[in-house]
Motif scaffolding. Sequence first.
Motif, PDB file in Angstrom:
ATOM      1  N   GLY A   8      47.917  37.485  32.264  1.00  0.00           N
ATOM      2  CA  GLY A   8      47.453  36.126  31.991  1.00  0.00           C
ATOM      3  C   GLY A   8      46.060  36.018  31.432  1.00  0.00           C
ATOM      4  N   GLY A   9      45.357  37.137  31.336  1.00  0.00           N
ATOM      5  CA  GLY A   9      44.019  37.081  30.761  1.00  0.00           C
ATOM      6  C   GLY A   9      44.074  36.812  29.271  1.00  0.00           C
ATOM      7  N   GLY A  10      42.903  36.579  28.704  1.00  0.00           N
ATOM      8  CA  GLY A  10      42.839  36.329  27.272  1.00  0.00           C
ATOM      9  C   GLY A  10      41.521  35.693  26.892  1.00  0.00           C
ATOM     10  N   THR A  11      41.488  35.148  25.696  1.00  0.00           N
ATOM     11  CA  THR A  11      40.292  34.489  25.183  1.00  0.00           C
ATOM     12  C   THR A  11      40.554  32.999  25.057  1.00  0.00           C
ATOM     13  N   VAL A  12      39.615  32.216  25.538  1.00  0.00           N
ATOM     14  CA  VAL A  12      39.769  30.767  25.524  1.00  0.00           C
ATOM     15  C   VAL A  12      38.413  30.134  25.251  1.00  0.00           C
ATOM     16  N   GLN A  13      38.416  28.964  24.684  1.00  0.00           N
ATOM     17  CA  GLN A  13      37.167  28.254  24.459  1.00  0.00           C
ATOM     18  C   GLN A  13      36.683  27.598  25.744  1.00  0.00           C
ATOM     19  N   SER A  17      41.673  26.433  29.879  1.00  0.00           N
ATOM     20  CA  SER A  17      42.287  26.894  31.126  1.00  0.00           C
ATOM     21  C   SER A  17      43.069  28.184  30.893  1.00  0.00           C
ATOM     22  N   LEU A  18      43.164  28.958  31.948  1.00  0.00           N
ATOM     23  CA  LEU A  18      44.018  30.134  31.987  1.00  0.00           C
ATOM     24  C   LEU A  18      44.605  30.251  33.379  1.00  0.00           C
ATOM     25  N   ARG A  19      45.755  30.862  33.456  1.00  0.00           N
ATOM     26  CA  ARG A  19      46.391  31.136  34.748  1.00  0.00           C
ATOM     27  C   ARG A  19      46.654  32.634  34.850  1.00  0.00           C
ATOM     28  N   LEU A  20      46.005  33.254  35.811  1.00  0.00           N
ATOM     29  CA  LEU A  20      46.224  34.667  36.069  1.00  0.00           C
ATOM     30  C   LEU A  20      47.319  34.837  37.107  1.00  0.00           C
ATOM     31  N   SER A  21      48.105  35.889  36.930  1.00  0.00           N
ATOM     32  CA  SER A  21      49.136  36.232  37.899  1.00  0.00           C
ATOM     33  C   SER A  21      48.949  37.677  38.326  1.00  0.00           C
ATOM     34  N   CYS A  22      49.320  37.955  39.558  1.00  0.00           N
ATOM     35  CA  CYS A  22      49.254  39.313  40.080  1.00  0.00           C
ATOM     36  C   CYS A  22      50.528  39.567  40.873  1.00  0.00           C
ATOM     37  N   ALA A  23      51.352  40.449  40.356  1.00  0.00           N
ATOM     38  CA  ALA A  23      52.615  40.772  40.996  1.00  0.00           C
ATOM     39  C   ALA A  23      52.458  42.046  41.812  1.00  0.00           C
ATOM     40  N   ARG A  67      37.022  24.216  40.255  1.00  0.00           N
ATOM     41  CA  ARG A  67      37.573  24.587  38.943  1.00  0.00           C
ATOM     42  C   ARG A  67      38.733  25.577  39.064  1.00  0.00           C
ATOM     43  N   PHE A  68      38.672  26.471  40.034  1.00  0.00           N
ATOM     44  CA  PHE A  68      39.693  27.499  40.223  1.00  0.00           C
ATOM     45  C   PHE A  68      40.523  27.175  41.454  1.00  0.00           C
ATOM     46  N   THR A  69      41.796  27.552  41.403  1.00  0.00           N
ATOM     47  CA  THR A  69      42.690  27.385  42.546  1.00  0.00           C
ATOM     48  C   THR A  69      43.507  28.659  42.719  1.00  0.00           C
ATOM     49  N   ILE A  70      43.469  29.195  43.933  1.00  0.00           N
ATOM     50  CA  ILE A  70      44.265  30.377  44.249  1.00  0.00           C
ATOM     51  C   ILE A  70      45.504  29.953  45.028  1.00  0.00           C
ATOM     52  N   TYR A  80      48.380  33.844  42.337  1.00  0.00           N
ATOM     53  CA  TYR A  80      47.960  33.211  41.092  1.00  0.00           C
ATOM     54  C   TYR A  80      46.507  32.749  41.186  1.00  0.00           C
ATOM     55  N   LEU A  81      45.877  32.663  40.049  1.00  0.00           N
ATOM     56  CA  LEU A  81      44.553  32.065  39.968  1.00  0.00           C
ATOM     57  C   LEU A  81      44.552  31.114  38.782  1.00  0.00           C
ATOM     58  N   GLN A  82      44.594  29.823  39.078  1.00  0.00           N
ATOM     59  CA  GLN A  82      44.520  28.809  38.041  1.00  0.00           C
ATOM     60  C   GLN A  82      43.053  28.532  37.766  1.00  0.00           C
ATOM     61  N   MET A  83      42.659  28.718  36.534  1.00  0.00           N
ATOM     62  CA  MET A  83      41.253  28.556  36.160  1.00  0.00           C
ATOM     63  C   MET A  83      41.134  27.443  35.140  1.00  0.00           C
ATOM     64  N   ASN A  84      40.469  26.371  35.539  1.00  0.00           N
ATOM     65  CA  ASN A  84      40.276  25.214  34.666  1.00  0.00           C
ATOM     66  C   ASN A  84      38.802  25.057  34.319  1.00  0.00           C
TER      67      ASN A  84
END
Length: 122
Positions: A8-13, A17-23, A67-70, A80-84
């Motif tokens: 779920g990582g990447g580049t954003v302005q 927002s991005l949402r990370l996942s960890c399985a 801003r972030f929610t786990i 998950y990590l929701q990052m706004n």
Amino acid sequence: QVQLVESGGGTVQAGGSLRLSCAASGRTGSSYTMGWFRQAPGKERILVARVTKSGGDTYYADSVKGRFTISRDNAKNTVYLQMNNLKPEDTAVYYCATANRFTDYAPRYDYWGQGTQVTVSS
């Protein structure tokens, strides 16, 4: 053994927002606490957020509160990590980790993922 794979990582302005996942796979029953850490270049790895197995106890670093929610889905063995409202200072490699106890102390985490890069451009 527990294996952790982040995505779920990447580049954003900035402001995005991005949402990370960890399985998790393997002996996931030992994953009492699951956390997200981050490490920026030249800086220490810090705890960003963590959640206990029931989901009832969470922690957030002051820099990400509001801003972030786990969250975690135990049926899917995924956290998950929701990052706004991302900011350039959120740029770092984000790591998922698990511990078989309640802890916010990085050395007490037993298993770590390989990390996923998050880059926030201004």
